[in-house]
Design a protein around this motif. Sequence first.
Motif, mmCIF file in Angstrom:
data_model
loop_
_atom_site.group_PDB
_atom_site.id
_atom_site.type_symbol
_atom_site.label_atom_id
_atom_site.label_comp_id
_atom_site.label_asym_id
_atom_site.label_seq_id
_atom_site.Cartn_x
_atom_site.Cartn_y
_atom_site.Cartn_z
ATOM 1 N N TYR A 189 25.640 -48.106 50.723
ATOM 2 C CA TYR A 189 24.339 -48.365 50.015
ATOM 3 C C TYR A 189 23.311 -49.075 51.005
ATOM 4 O O TYR A 189 22.220 -48.674 51.091
ATOM 5 C CB TYR A 189 24.485 -48.837 48.720
ATOM 6 N N LEU B 264 27.207 -42.194 47.133
ATOM 7 C CA LEU B 264 27.492 -41.769 45.688
ATOM 8 C C LEU B 264 29.009 -41.680 45.746
ATOM 9 O O LEU B 264 29.799 -42.234 44.872
ATOM 10 C CB LEU B 264 27.097 -40.313 45.197
ATOM 11 N N ALA C 71 30.627 -45.303 46.145
ATOM 12 C CA ALA C 71 30.723 -45.933 44.599
ATOM 13 C C ALA C 71 31.730 -45.268 43.719
ATOM 14 O O ALA C 71 32.281 -45.979 43.095
ATOM 15 C CB ALA C 71 29.240 -45.525 44.104
ATOM 16 N N LEU C 72 32.018 -43.812 43.777
ATOM 17 C CA LEU C 72 33.058 -43.269 42.957
ATOM 18 C C LEU C 72 34.405 -43.567 43.242
ATOM 19 O O LEU C 72 35.162 -43.731 42.505
ATOM 20 C CB LEU C 72 32.623 -41.834 42.666
ATOM 21 N N ARG D 188 31.418 -51.330 40.550
ATOM 22 C CA ARG D 188 31.292 -49.862 40.594
ATOM 23 C C ARG D 188 30.116 -49.539 39.523
ATOM 24 O O ARG D 188 29.283 -48.696 39.935
ATOM 25 C CB ARG D 188 32.728 -48.973 39.864
ATOM 26 N N LEU E 110 26.591 -47.632 40.605
ATOM 27 C CA LEU E 110 26.028 -46.313 40.161
ATOM 28 C C LEU E 110 24.868 -46.643 39.413
ATOM 29 O O LEU E 110 23.822 -45.598 39.218
ATOM 30 C CB LEU E 110 27.136 -45.645 39.096
ATOM 31 N N LEU F 181 21.955 -46.716 41.721
ATOM 32 C CA LEU F 181 21.697 -45.418 42.243
ATOM 33 C C LEU F 181 20.856 -44.668 41.485
ATOM 34 O O LEU F 181 19.825 -43.999 41.987
ATOM 35 C CB LEU F 181 23.018 -44.585 42.633
ATOM 36 N N LYS F 182 21.072 -44.840 40.075
ATOM 37 C CA LYS F 182 20.191 -44.163 39.198
ATOM 38 C C LYS F 182 18.977 -44.339 39.182
ATOM 39 O O LYS F 182 17.805 -43.922 39.095
ATOM 40 C CB LYS F 182 21.053 -43.974 37.893
ATOM 41 N N MET G 193 20.186 -40.238 43.031
ATOM 42 C CA MET G 193 20.921 -38.966 42.455
ATOM 43 C C MET G 193 20.036 -37.684 42.726
ATOM 44 O O MET G 193 20.677 -36.625 42.841
ATOM 45 C CB MET G 193 21.279 -39.404 41.041
ATOM 46 N N ARG H 1 26.197 -34.227 41.829
ATOM 47 C CA ARG H 1 26.009 -34.678 40.415
ATOM 48 C C ARG H 1 26.749 -34.204 39.577
ATOM 49 O O ARG H 1 27.176 -35.124 38.763
ATOM 50 C CB ARG H 1 24.697 -34.256 40.305
ATOM 51 N N HIS I 252 30.009 -36.413 39.714
ATOM 52 C CA HIS I 252 29.863 -37.753 39.095
ATOM 53 C C HIS I 252 29.881 -37.747 37.809
ATOM 54 O O HIS I 252 30.717 -38.596 37.034
ATOM 55 C CB HIS I 252 28.678 -38.216 39.601
ATOM 56 N N GLU J 270 32.733 -39.697 35.244
ATOM 57 C CA GLU J 270 32.293 -40.557 34.313
ATOM 58 C C GLU J 270 32.518 -40.263 32.772
ATOM 59 O O GLU J 270 32.737 -41.352 32.114
ATOM 60 C CB GLU J 270 30.699 -40.983 34.774
#
Length: 154
Positions: free
Chosen positions: A2, A28, A31-32, A84, A88, A91-92, A97, A105, A108, A112
Amino acid sequence: WYKYYTLCREYNRSMSEETKGRQASCVLLAALCIPTLESGGVVQSSGSNMSQKGNGITTVEDEIAREKTDRMANLLGFQTNPTRAALLLELKSKNLMDVVPQYLRDLHALIEESHDPLTLVEKARPLLETLRKESLNDVTDEGKDGGTTSGASS
């Protein structure tokens, strides 16, 4: 990833949309990859260097690892060690995204929101196959142009 993405976006104004999308995808996916830890969970260890802290048991190795991640977070300019969920959410909120391909997407959202492992595997398989094909295409594209299209590899 990031921090790298934000620095590239800030200092490389001529960065192509394809490169932005590729780097956003890496952000992304990174982060996941951060494991989700249950709050108040107990860390099991076979070592004898254990101490009671809060609701869980921690080892000296756990404390050293926590100190290292805190120092890394400080080096990267974060006030605390980013989780995490925090990454996330960031990011949103930064609309990252929107730059990520649709299949990521979907992946993700699936990771989630899905709680059934069999459903997760069934629905994630085609998305992961698409990711594998895309990453293979990126590797072959880098070989053709001498690796000038992508950023750092980590």
